[in-house]
Each structure stands twice: as structure tokens, then as C-alpha cells.
Write a protein that holds these residues in place. Structure first.
Motif, PDB file in Angstrom:
ATOM      1  N   LEU A  35     -11.939  -0.117  -3.256  1.00 33.84           N
ATOM      2  CA  LEU A  35     -10.671   0.513  -2.930  1.00 33.84           C
ATOM      3  C   LEU A  35     -10.946   1.864  -2.293  1.00 33.84           C
ATOM      4  CD1 LEU A  35      -8.813  -0.301  -6.263  1.00 33.84           C
ATOM      5  CD2 LEU A  35      -8.742  -1.593  -4.144  1.00 33.84           C
ATOM      6  N   ASN A  90      -7.111   2.678 -11.240  1.00 34.75           N
ATOM      7  CA  ASN A  90      -7.923   1.581 -10.712  1.00 34.75           C
ATOM      8  C   ASN A  90      -9.210   1.325 -11.474  1.00 34.75           C
ATOM      9  OD1 ASN A  90      -6.394   0.760  -8.215  1.00 34.75           O
ATOM     10  ND2 ASN A  90      -6.617   2.947  -7.830  1.00 34.75           N
ATOM     11  N   GLU A 113     -14.050  -5.455  -6.250  1.00 39.41           N
ATOM     12  CA  GLU A 113     -13.146  -4.762  -5.319  1.00 39.41           C
ATOM     13  C   GLU A 113     -13.754  -3.442  -4.850  1.00 39.41           C
ATOM     14  OE1 GLU A 113     -10.252  -5.238  -3.866  1.00 39.41           O
ATOM     15  OE2 GLU A 113      -9.283  -6.906  -4.900  1.00 39.41           O
ATOM     16  N   SER A 146     -14.329   6.090  -2.254  1.00 39.87           N
ATOM     17  CA  SER A 146     -14.197   4.674  -2.569  1.00 39.87           C
ATOM     18  C   SER A 146     -14.476   4.413  -4.040  1.00 39.87           C
ATOM     19  CB  SER A 146     -15.168   3.839  -1.723  1.00 39.87           C
ATOM     20  OG  SER A 146     -14.895   3.968  -0.346  1.00 39.87           O
ATOM     21  N   ARG A 170       0.829  -1.197   0.000  1.00 40.05           N
ATOM     22  CA  ARG A 170       0.000   0.000   0.000  1.00 40.05           C
ATOM     23  C   ARG A 170       0.865   1.248   0.000  1.00 40.05           C
ATOM     24  NH1 ARG A 170      -4.709   2.426   0.714  1.00 40.05           N
ATOM     25  NH2 ARG A 170      -4.924   4.178   2.145  1.00 40.05           N
TER      26      ARG A 170
END
Length: 280
Positions: free
Chosen positions: A117, A139, A115, A107, A7
Motif C-alpha cells: 500500500l 493497515n 499487499e 509504502s 481510494r
């Protein structure tokens, strides 16, 4: 709890990486298309939020306890930049609790690998237009994601460890129909395989094609690989059909190989090699 090394590396990349001029131009071009101005959808209850997320391949939601914080205006500012991403905003306590949100958070939800994130308060305290745009661009994985220097980061950060690449020229007459079939096949392997398009008409993508021991004269072609053990296989084809893609993927999942290769010893890992293919 401290951030994991992966991360930390991802956030370091996120907040320092600069798009190449060509990629930046493509993003700008996609955001300049003629369309009505997009505004975030207000999500006032849990059913509305669930329906909103389920209806979009990629959804970005701002969960804010305080609508006066600077990140809110930044959030509104990036909405117009992404035509293929749905944006929502919620201050409802039940909605925040449903998604385990305990602080101001942005998010990203995606269907392809289910997912969620999060950028929490610590991450968004210094957020600006550029940083948030990078987070979304990196992403935004779709049922079929085009391979480029930005999306490759998100692809290798996904928990899905098997990737299928369709390598063909987007300028070819067969492209539209092939992509239509490829998209349909991708939905059959949701959560199992990430489907990727590699445009052979992009000069820099030649390194990716040659990595799989293929030549442009052999395209279109499919290449499938597993990041965990670096197993891969290829299949050249004159026509991309749903049945062909499904059989190729099923065969790989069952351990069948047309071309079986395992990288050994001190050879560079496949994932690293593909990332490094983009040195421009």
C-alpha cells in the motif's frame, strides 16, 4: 489517472478520522513500553530490501529521492510508536525501481495478504505525525489482527474476502495457549483467510458477537464469513486447536456449512454492520 472512489473515500477517512480516547490510549501505551529506541533500517540494495520485507509481518519503508523533504522527519518521528512494525528507508534507485517507485513514497508491506500500500508524493506532501500514524495503524494487518475501530477499516480494504474471527476473552486462562495455536493455523491460510481476534472482554465487541447469533456463555467460538456474498458460519468450541481451526476453514472453503445464512433483500450488508458496531 484519477483516484478511484474507494481510494478517495479511504483517504478522506485517513485524513479526517480521529481515534476514540480508549483506542488512542492503547496505542500510546503500546508505544511507551521499555525498549531500545528503534531506527529505520537503511536498505541499500534490492536483496536487502527483499529480505527485510520477508522477515516482517508488517514493514513500512520510506522510498525517498530527497532526504531533506519534510516527510522524512515525520517518518522518523513515528517509528517509535509501533512496536510490531518494522521500518526501513531507501534512496537507492535500483530498490525504488524494483518496487515500481517513481516518486517519494511511503509504502506498507504485509505478509498476511501480500499487499503493498503506497502513499505517493501527492499524499505525503501534507503528511504529519497523526496522518502517517493513522495510515499505519489502519493497515497493519498481521497473521492474527485484533478487531477494533481502526483495524476494521484495513480488514475490509484487503483483497482477501474471507475472514475468520476467534471470539474469546483475553483475560481467560486459556487465552495464551489458544492464541499460540490460532497463530499457527493462520499461517496455513496465508492469502486466503484473514484471522481476527475479537476480545469478548471489551464491552463494545458484544455487538459483533451478537451479530453472529452467539452469546458470551457460548464462547470461545469461531465465526467465518465471506464479504463477497455475505455467507457465514459459526462453531462453538471449548478448546481452540490447530486441527479444529483448519477443518472449519477447509470446510467453509469447500462449501460446507454448520450454519448457513445469506442476507437478503434490503438488509444491511455484513461489512457495513460490523463497521457500524463501533459507534463509540
Amino acid at each position: 489517472m484519477g483516484a478511484t472512489p474507494s481510494r478517495c473515500l479511504f483517504l478522506l477517512f485517513l485524513f479526517t478520522y480521529k481515534l476514540s480516547p480508549d483506542v488512542a490510549a492503547e496505542i500510546q501505551e503500546s508505544s511507551d513500553g521499555s525498549r531500545a529506541p528503534q531506527e529505520p533500517v537503511r536498505l541499500t540494495d534490492v536483496p536487502a530490501a527483499m529480505e527485510f520485507i520477508a522477515a516482517a509481518e508488517v514493514a513500512v519503508i520510506g522510498f525517498f529521492q530527497d532526504l531533506e523533504m519534510p516527510a522524512v522527519s515525520v517518518f522518523h518521528g513515528v517509528v517509535q510508536k509501533f512496536n510490531d512494525v518494522s521500518f526501513g528507508i531507501s534512496t537507492d534507485s535500483e530498490v525504488l525501481a524494483h518496487y515500481n517507485i517513481t516518486e517519494n513514497t511511503i509504502s506498507l508491506f504485509r505478509l498476511v495478504d501480500n499487499e503493498q500500500l503506497d502513499l505517493g508524493t501527492e499524499d505525503i506532501e501534507s503528511i504529519d505525525d497523526t496522518k502517517l500514524s493513522r495510515f499505519i495503524e489502519i493497515n497493519s494487518l498481521h497473521f492474527v489482527t485484533e478487531y477494533n475501530p481502526v483495524t476494521v477499516i484495513g480488514l475490509f480494504n484487503s483483497m482477501v474476502q474471507i475472514h475468520l474471527l476467534l471470539m474469546m476473552n483475553k483475560a481467560s486462562p486459556e487465552y495464551e495457549e489458544s492464541m499460540h495455536r490460532y497463530q499457527k493455523a493462520a499461517k496455513l491460510f496465508q492469502g486466503k483467510i484473514l484471522f481476527i481476534l475479537v476480545d469478548s472482554g471489551v464491552k463494545e465487541n458484544g455487538k459483533v458477537i451478537s451479530f453472529f447469533k452467539l452469546k458470551k456463555s457460548e464462547l470461545p467460538a469461531l465465526a467465518i464469513y465471506r464479504t463477497l456474498d455475505e455467507e457465514w458460519d459459526t462453531l462453538t468450541t471449548a478448546e481452540v486447536s490447530i486441527e479444529l481451526v483448519q477443518n472449519f476453514c477447509d470446510g467453509f472453503l469447500k462449501g460446507k456449512r454448520l450454519v448457513s445464512v445469506r442476507l437478503q433483500g434490503r438488509q444491511v450488508e455484513l461489512s457495513s454492520s460490523l463497521c457500524l458496531c463501533y459507534s463509540y
